[in-house]
Motif scaffolding. Structure first.
Motif, PDB file in Angstrom:
ATOM      1  N   GLY A 177       0.813  -1.211   0.000  1.00  0.00           N
ATOM      2  CA  GLY A 177       0.000   0.000   0.000  1.00  0.00           C
ATOM      3  C   GLY A 177       0.847   1.262   0.000  1.00  0.00           C
ATOM      4  N   THR A 178       0.197   2.370  -0.386  1.00  0.00           N
ATOM      5  CA  THR A 178       0.881   3.664  -0.431  1.00  0.00           C
ATOM      6  C   THR A 178       1.460   4.010   0.935  1.00  0.00           C
ATOM      7  OG1 THR A 178      -0.737   4.382  -2.075  1.00  0.00           O
ATOM      8  CG2 THR A 178       0.607   6.088  -1.052  1.00  0.00           C
TER       9      THR A 178
ATOM     10  N   GLY B 256       1.564  -1.516  -5.872  1.00  0.00           N
ATOM     11  CA  GLY B 256       0.484  -1.154  -4.958  1.00  0.00           C
ATOM     12  C   GLY B 256      -0.856  -1.671  -5.426  1.00  0.00           C
TER      13      GLY B 256
ATOM     14  N   SER C 173      -1.290  -0.167   3.829  1.00  0.00           N
ATOM     15  CA  SER C 173      -0.806   1.209   3.953  1.00  0.00           C
ATOM     16  C   SER C 173      -0.909   1.696   5.394  1.00  0.00           C
ATOM     17  CB  SER C 173      -1.620   2.133   3.039  1.00  0.00           C
ATOM     18  OG  SER C 173      -1.310   3.486   3.308  1.00  0.00           O
TER      19      SER C 173
END
Length: 638
Positions: free
Chosen positions: A55-56, A392, A422
């Motif tokens: 995730g970011t 992602g 994330s």
């Protein structure tokens, strides 16, 4: 095989780097990043194919770089020969960032580690067309480029001191094509800078070989066919931006024919002194070139048969008359063009033929193997070395099924999966907006109504918005209707960097975009505090999907297994433009009626995105922004 004690020490070393060394150099300790790096290190030790959805904000690049450094050191400790790590990405921007930012930081930080005694260096590898051919440059300069302005001449002559064509800014595409290293390099230049560069890249002081996915797949294909490898033997391969791999594989295992290739053949003939042959080829190609410049990518390839036949007849004639007189490079280029035209004229049951858009927005002809997954399996996954694939957007929820199906990995016993969530606080910093009354997609006044809804949202958020469209047609139609808006509006066409700079530097601006803007673009801070998605990003029907549909018992099964997951992945990519740092705050507004309370894809959308509060009233958007934004935000563009 690395022994168990060395492996245990490697994990201890990895913890020391992330928990002690890197924090001492200003990097925040992130538990998910550390877990991801340990998982990647295990995949290397176990010779696995690791799929990692990160995730970011995880920091996956540092996770795999550090794991690779520790793994390489462990191999040397156990007496294994040095082999570099190959990193294959989809974008030049990421390649440059790894070479110029990530690795210099790591190399400096790890100088504090007594186990790592040499700088961490990388060789940036590109295809031949990115480099200057000294012999072709010499010939081109001899032709006295008098028709160029002073800046173009200066740029052209500067290539005597510049090898990488990407370092030039004012060089025309025509000049670039004339001076780059050709696909078939046979010059006898006594001191070729390109060959010196290849020799330098092969030195053992480079732990990392950085390239794009195309070059890595080309190397795999060379090895499969018994040709000379392009890249050195690696101890592991890391594929970043791996969600682009199926598209890259179709490009590499398939064949394309562009207008540029035809024009290039005409220019080559003219430069070699065969003006009559050049004119004949151009005349025979004129109708085809005109159609490739004007027609949409959905144009049926079968309707180009007569135009291709005229081109082929002329190519055959030129080959018969001039074959023994042509320069070797020109002869090979014409033979390659002839083979492509023959391919697109010959019926082939085991291939999918279709038209698409090339880099210049022109029509190009495409052919890909019908069973692309078996090609990938045989060429890539059969190699017995660790492979790390990360992005992602590899997974939907906890499922990697769509990516595995596309890449031929569904039943591969070497595959292992991991998901790193994330660390961003979406529940506090982000809101998802579904309007209570959505605009009907089939409405005759759709563009008027959707533009009015977008304008209402823009005024509520005081600009600071990115509007992501699924087509240039939608973008243009809405852009016309927002011409009198009271906020500055920019329209992005094909990722023009100047427009991006203007948008980011204009307070309260709005960017209308499509295409490449769905992924890879970075908008940290307040410049994108409102992300608007008018339509869900479902793929347009194409020949590849039509062929794949045959593998499913019903249309519904095909939609649920292929079309919806692809939409969810694209939506995740677009959503990633909203929150780029821990402190970013944003509202994501999805205006598609199919996301309404009773919409058939509402739950699919919710499954694809992080959990966050849902808003249905425009007044709630204003209330949220007032709570999270400083006063200066509302003064911009007022």
């Amino acid at each position: 095989m690395i022994n168990e004690l060395t492996r245990k020490n490697a994990h201890t070393e990895l913890d020391h780097i992330f928990k002690t060394i890197l924090p001492a150099h200003g990097m925040t300790e992130r538990p998910e990043q550390i877990r991801l790096s340990h998982t990647m290190l295990d995949a290397m030790f176990e010779n696995r194919i690791a799929l990692s959805d990160a995730g970011t904000g995880i920091g996956k690049t540092y996770a795999y770089l550090t794991a690779a450094i520790v793994y390489s050191h462990s191999r040397l400790v156990d007496g294994l020969p040095f082999q570099p790590v190959i990193i294959a990405t989809s974008s030049i921007a990421l390649q440059n960032a790894i070479v110029r930012e990530y690795l210099p930081f790591l190399s400096d930080a790890l100088s504090d580690d007594p186990h790592i005694t040499t700088p961490i260096l990388a060789a940036l590898r590109k295809g031949k067309s990115h480099y200057v051919c000294d012999e072709r440059l010499r010939q081109h300069l001899q032709q006295r480029p008098n028709g160029k302005n002073v800046m173009q001449k200066k740029e052209l002559y500067s290539l005597r001191d510049v090898l990488d064509l990407d370092e030039t800014q004012k060089l025309s595409s025509f000049d670039r094509e004339r001076v780059c290293v050709p696909p078939f390099c046979d010059c006898k230049h006594p001191d070729c800078r390109y060959r010196r560069h290849l020799t330098e890249c092969g030195q053992k002081r480079y732990l990392f070989q950085i390239c794009n996915q195309n070059l890595w797949l080309a190397d795999c294909m060379h090895r499969e066919n018994g040709l000379k490898p392009i890249l050195p033997d690696a101890c592991t391969v890391i594929v970043d931006e791996a969600h682009k791999l199926p598209e890259t594989a179709r490009e590499m295992f398939g064949t394309t024919l562009t207008a540029g290739e035809i024009r290039s053949a005409v220019v080559r003939l003219k430069q070699d002194g065969y003006a009559l042959a050049a004119d004949r080829l151009f005349s025979a190609s004129s109708t085809l070139l005109q159609k490739m410049a004007e027609l949409s990518p959905e144009y049926p390839i079968e309707l180009l048969h007569d135009d291709l036949s005229r081109v082929l007849s002329t190519l055959f004639l030129i080959g018969r008359k001039l074959s023994t007189f042509l320069e070797p490079a020109t002869k090979r280029a014409l033979e390659q063009l002839t083979d492509k035209v023959v391919l697109f004229l010959r019926p082939k049951a085991d291939a999918i033929r279709y038209t698409a858009e090339d880099d210049d927005g022109k029509l190009m002809l495409c052919s890909v193997p019908a069973d692309i997954t078996s090609r990938i399996q045989h060429t890539v996954w059969s190699k017995q070395l660790p492979l790390l694939l990360t992005s992602g957007t590899l997974a939907i929820g906890s499922s990697f099924r769509r990516f595995q199906d596309e890449c031929g990995l569904a039943d591969n016993p070497r595959v292992m999966e991991s998901i790193a969530v994330s660390p961003f606080d979406y529940a506090s910093n982000c809101r998802l907006f579904f309007p209570r009354y959505s605009v009907h997609l089939s409405s005759e006044r759709y563009y008027d109504e959707i533009a009015a809804e977008i304008l209402r949202l823009l005024y509520t958020a005081n600009g600071h918005a990115l509007v992501l469209f699924t087509s240039y047609a939608d973008l243009s139609a809405v852009n016309e209707r927002l011409a009198t808006a009271r906020v500055p509006i920019f329209s992005l066409r094909r990722n023009h960097p100047q427009i991006l700079r203007q948008f980011k530097s204009t307070p309260g601006a709005v960017l209308l975009a499509t295409g490449a803007a769905w992924e890879g673009m970075d908008f940290p801070g307040d410049c994108v505090s409102l992300l608007i998605i008018p339509r869900l990003p479902f793929a347009f029907p194409d020949a590849i999907h039509e062929h794949e549909k045959r593998n499913y018992p019903s249309l519904r099964d095909f939609i649920r297994s292929v079309i919806v997951p692809e939409m969810q992945i694209k939506l995740k990519q677009g959503f990633g433009r909203a929150i780029r740092t821990e402190t970013d705050t944003c509202v994501v507004a999805i205006l598609d009626e199919r996301c309404s309370a009773r919409g058939r894809y509402r739950q699919d959308v919710l499954n694809a995105l992080p959990e966050m509060p849902i808003l249905t009233e425009v007044s709630d958007i204003r209330r949220f922004l007032c709570a999270v934004k400083p006063q200066s935000y509302f003064e911009a563009a007022a």
